[in-house]
Write an enzyme that holds these catalytic residues in place. Sequence first.
Site, PDB file in Angstrom:
ATOM      1  N   HIS A 328       0.812  -1.221   0.000  1.00  0.00           N
ATOM      2  CA  HIS A 328       0.000   0.000   0.000  1.00  0.00           C
ATOM      3  C   HIS A 328       0.848   1.275   0.000  1.00  0.00           C
ATOM      4  CE1 HIS A 328      -3.617  -2.428   0.859  1.00  0.00           C
ATOM      5  NE2 HIS A 328      -4.266  -1.371   0.393  1.00  0.00           N
ATOM      6  N   GLY A 329       2.132   1.156   0.224  1.00  0.00           N
ATOM      7  CA  GLY A 329       2.988   2.347   0.174  1.00  0.00           C
ATOM      8  C   GLY A 329       4.121   2.347   1.173  1.00  0.00           C
TER       9      GLY A 329
END
Length: 364
Positions: A328-329
């Site tokens: 997700h990052g």
Amino acid sequence: MLQDPMDFEWSFWIEWGREHILWLLAGHLLVSQVSRLLVEKYKPWCLMVYGMVACWLLLGIKGFAVILLHAAISFAVAQFQLSLLTWLCSLILLSTLRIPAVEEAKRKWYDTENEYYLLLFTVSVRCLFCTSFSLEYCWHGPAQKSSHSFLWMLAYVFYYPMFHNGPLMNFDEFSKQMRRQEAFSLKTNLSILIVGIIRIFFWWCLAELMIHLMYIHALYSSAPPLEAASYWALGGLALAQVLFFYVKYLVLYGVPALLLQMDGIKPPALPCCVSLMHSFTKMWRSFDVGLHRFLLRYIYVPMGGSQSSLLGMLFSTALTFAFVSYWHGGQSYLWYWGTLNWLGVIVENSVKRILSISLIQDVI
């Protein structure tokens, strides 16, 4: 009436959908139905070519080349048939999205930030598709290699309805259904399409009403209103936010799910209503079903899962949530979010194990 502009994801996809993506999805639908009617045998290759052209049109030649390069590297590494090597390759490719110099170079390809973010989100999702194909390639014997060719990888990676934002479908599930030839009824498909469009339009209207009337995200972005609110009000705001998140993904996943149905493919189930959830485990199983199946098949079960010892199960679960946070990052707040979810799942499973003891059951 002014709308709440603070939910970036909704604003981003609605803007892209209205200007480009919905038209390209309509083109996919046309190609799909014509190929099913006339050349069912060649449907996967017709849709592959269309997906590649759509990618080229929207992301440009350089964006198209990046995705093609990721697929080629993943396929080349998969030839060694080593799962660990495949995972290492996938994580390295994913990490290239967060190298500042690479980010800066990619930004220069486009005139706006939104175009760069579209490439970023698309490549992130494609990384999961490349990983799924490569691991399935590693696990299948020589007799099944023909159905795991590079051409099939491209048909999977460039399948347009799931191209930019998912939902995720594992390769074996996709290829099995895509190869299946079944009776085609234009009348049945038309009725599925009309009912599907009505449902998605209703969900979209509901999401727009929430954006225009509730201002949930604007309230969250400002500290003073939150500090002044009571605990009951904060609880209500939290519930409102997750309900909007649920309605948002009914739209974002509902559109590709409808197109999958039109292609004769059973899509992953749409998210369950969060108001019906009472456990972390059920939330992970029922909200993003495609992602859950991916994590289960390629991380949790291979690492031992619930069949291993207590420590093995803790490790499998931790590794699963670590990957989700990184994918997700990898920002610090995502690691906190992943850790809290991991703790929630562990507490639930621990309580279930305690309650399954016969002595405890007798007391109850």
